[in-house]
Design an enzyme around this catalytic site. Structure first.
Site, PDB file in Angstrom:
ATOM      1  CG  HIS A 124      -0.368   0.288   2.523  1.00 30.26           C
ATOM      2  ND1 HIS A 124      -0.083  -0.689   3.447  1.00 30.26           N
ATOM      3  CD2 HIS A 124      -0.005   1.456   3.109  1.00 30.26           C
ATOM      4  CE1 HIS A 124       0.424  -0.145   4.531  1.00 30.26           C
ATOM      5  NE2 HIS A 124       0.485   1.156   4.356  1.00 30.26           N
ATOM      6  CG  ASP A 154      -0.074  -4.021   2.614  1.00 28.36           C
ATOM      7  OD1 ASP A 154       0.190  -3.570   1.484  1.00 28.36           O
ATOM      8  OD2 ASP A 154      -0.327  -3.300   3.592  1.00 28.36           O
ATOM      9  N   GLY A 225       3.593   6.402   8.099  1.00 28.16           N
ATOM     10  CA  GLY A 225       4.958   6.593   7.623  1.00 28.16           C
ATOM     11  C   GLY A 225       5.865   5.458   8.050  1.00 28.16           C
ATOM     12  CG  ASN A 226       6.749   3.926  11.999  1.00 30.41           C
ATOM     13  OD1 ASN A 226       6.243   4.750  12.752  1.00 30.41           O
ATOM     14  ND2 ASN A 226       8.037   3.629  12.010  1.00 30.41           N
ATOM     15  CB  SER A 227       3.194   1.702   6.200  1.00 29.74           C
ATOM     16  OG  SER A 227       2.045   1.902   6.974  1.00 29.74           O
ATOM     17  N   GLY A 283      -7.630 -26.802  -3.538  1.00 26.88           N
ATOM     18  CA  GLY A 283      -8.877 -26.877  -4.279  1.00 26.88           C
ATOM     19  C   GLY A 283     -10.047 -27.395  -3.474  1.00 26.88           C
ATOM     20  CB  VAL A 284     -10.993 -28.210  -0.309  1.00 25.74           C
ATOM     21  CG1 VAL A 284     -10.598 -29.557  -0.871  1.00 25.74           C
ATOM     22  CG2 VAL A 284      -9.880 -27.629   0.566  1.00 25.74           C
ATOM     23  CB  ILE A 286     -11.882 -25.383   4.468  1.00 26.55           C
ATOM     24  CG1 ILE A 286     -11.129 -24.069   4.204  1.00 26.55           C
ATOM     25  CG2 ILE A 286     -11.243 -26.545   3.725  1.00 26.55           C
ATOM     26  CD1 ILE A 286      -9.675 -24.095   4.607  1.00 26.55           C
TER      27      ILE A 286
END
Length: 494
Positions: A124, A154, A225-227, A283-284, A286
């Protein structure tokens, strides 16, 4: 007199020995106390300055720039309904100068993971940017290009070119981070430049919104800003990527979240090697095993992942069935659906793994060759229901449900195909357990007790069988808009 003298001497000797033993004990305790203090001092340094000096050259500030279509003005400055709302609307209208495109900037953080210039940050932070600049601790700036992104976790991987080797940090094992361990967060909070904050691991295995979430919660100060910045342990290894905060005002209140390094590291490796993610696919469909579902299936513990549907894919080819409970994947126990999704996603595409499932009253091993999730995204499960017998008009009220076999009128009323097989829920008693567990009008019951249901009589038979077997609950497979799920309903009063 002689015997008294001997007794007195013996008493004095015992007292002397007792005093010596007590002194030795106190001395031992004193030595132990000093040793514990030394160990404590070693485990908790007086200053984190050496660690900050060690890792800081590898942490970078990230500035992005993008063209934004239109100019909306100071929207959101005042709350809706405020007496100042009209004033700011007029201000915006006077200064909008048309809907010309404008350039917008954003700030974030990141960290270098190799001397040749690979940089990890949040997706992001750079999403939609057409220019990305990376600033180092010494003030040097380099342009960065995007190698690959993974919105599911992310995470984004960038690349910068430098004439000399760059300082870098390594990923640590986030599974070894315990609640209460010291951590430090490094980054660019609120665009103020390089900054260090310290705290502890507050909680583990937090989930926010994604299928692959495994966040470390910390009280180390994390702000906008820490992201994308790193969360370090005291060994200087990255155990998390600072991603989000929980805050009513947008600032740090001591509840920050870092994506665990054991989730991030494989994603980064795939982005670095392929420029994209290549996750395993079973492919299930759940759902979690609840206590009542476990009781209905005869399981001792409410653990594992219950398969509600097996569309065309690797699992169907390997013999998986709806109603199977996955207990173990590739040698690792499965506690719930989140854990299974992470384990399968981290597995290598094309690899054959062993999966332990509970079916009936026993466990069995199935070998499945994993597909690739990215190729299967958006696939629509194939309905496996067969044609219904014609002329059925039976209706009944069972377990708080008003039920009907599929007829032309019922199919038209609930927008169902006439060739579906099962019992249609035409109404649900609001005070019933079925209502509390989310069943609603229009739901289609296709199985009961892991056997197909085609009539009121077959459902009644399954209820009777469950009671005869001493079970409190009956497991129903319920479809809504083609999406199946299992619901365990109490049959003791049914």
């Amino acid at each position: 007199m002689k015997s008294r003298s001997i007794a007195k001497t013996a008493t004095q000797s015992v007292a002397s020995v007792t005093i010596q033993m007590a002194a030795a004990l106190w001395f031992s305790l004193f030595v132990l106390f000093v040793m514990l203090q030394a160990i404590s001092a070693e485990a908790r340094p007086e200053s984190l300055a050496p660690l900050a000096d060690q890792v800081s050259p590898s942490v970078v500030n990230i500035t992005t720039s993008a063209i934004v279509e239109g100019h909306t003005g100071p929207r959101g400055i005042v709350p809706e309904g405020s007496p100042f709302e009209e004033f700011f609307r007029e201000f915006r209208d006077r200064n909008r100068q048309g809907n010309r495109p404008r350039r917008s900037s954003a700030l974030g953080s990141g960290f270098i993971i190799s001397e040749d210039g690979y940089v990890v940050t949040n997706n992001h932070v750079i999403d939609g940017a057409d220019e990305i600049s990376v600033e180092f601790l010494d003030g040097e700036e380099l342009e960065a290009t995007v190698v690959g992104t993974d919105p599911n976790t992310d995470i984004a991987l960038l690349k910068v070119e430098s004439d000399s080797p760059l300082p870098f940090v390594s990923f640590g094992d986030s599974d070894t981070a315990l609640v209460g361990d010291w951590v430090i967060a490094v980054g660019n909070p609120l665009g103020q430049g390089f900054s260090v904050s310290v705290g502890i691991v507050s909680a583990r295995n937090r989930a926010l919104s994604g299928s692959y979430d495994d966040y470390i919660q910390t009280d180390a100060a994390i702000n906008r800003g820490n992201s994308g910045g790193p969360l370090f342990d005291l060994n200087g290894e990255v155990i998390g990527v600072n991603t989000a905060i929980l805050s009513p005002n947008g600032g740090s209140i001591g509840i920050g979240f870092s994506m665990a390094s054991n989730v991030v590291a494989p994603v980064v490796q795939q982005l670095r090697e392929f420029g994209e993610t290549r996750r395993g696919w079973l492919g299930v469909r759940i759902q979690d095993v609840t206590p009542d579902v476990a009781e209905a299936l005869g399981l001792e513990d409410a653990t594992g992942a219950l398969i509600s549907d097996v569309p065309a894919g690797p699992a169907r080819d390997a013999g998986f069935r709806a109603g199977d409970v996955i207990l173990s994947f590739d040698g690792n126990e499965v506690e719930d659906t989140r854990e299974l999704v992470r384990q399968v996603g981290a597995a290598e595409v094309g690899r054959t793994v062993e999966v332990v499932v509970h079916r009936g009253n026993k466990s069995m091993i199935l070998d499945v060759t994993l597909g690739r999730r990215e190729e299967a995204e958006g696939a629509v499960p194939v309905s496996t229901t067969g044609p219904n017998s014609e002329g059925e008009t039976n209706e009944a009220e069972i377990l708080g449900l008003s039920l009907s076999v599929v007829s032309r009128e019922v199919a038209e009323r609930f927008d169902l195909s006439e060739d579906v097989e099962g019992l249609v829920v035409t109404d649900v008693e609001p005070t019933s357990e079925a209502y509390e567990k989310g069943m609603r009008s229009g739901d289609l019951i296709t199985e009961a007790g892991q056997e197909k249901v085609t009539s009121i009589e077959t459902l009644s038979d399954r209820i009777a069988e469950a009671k005869d077997a001493g079970r409190k609950s009956l497991l129903l497979l319920v479809e809504r808009a083609g999406d199946p799920r299992f619901v365990a309903i109490n049959v003791e009063e049914g």
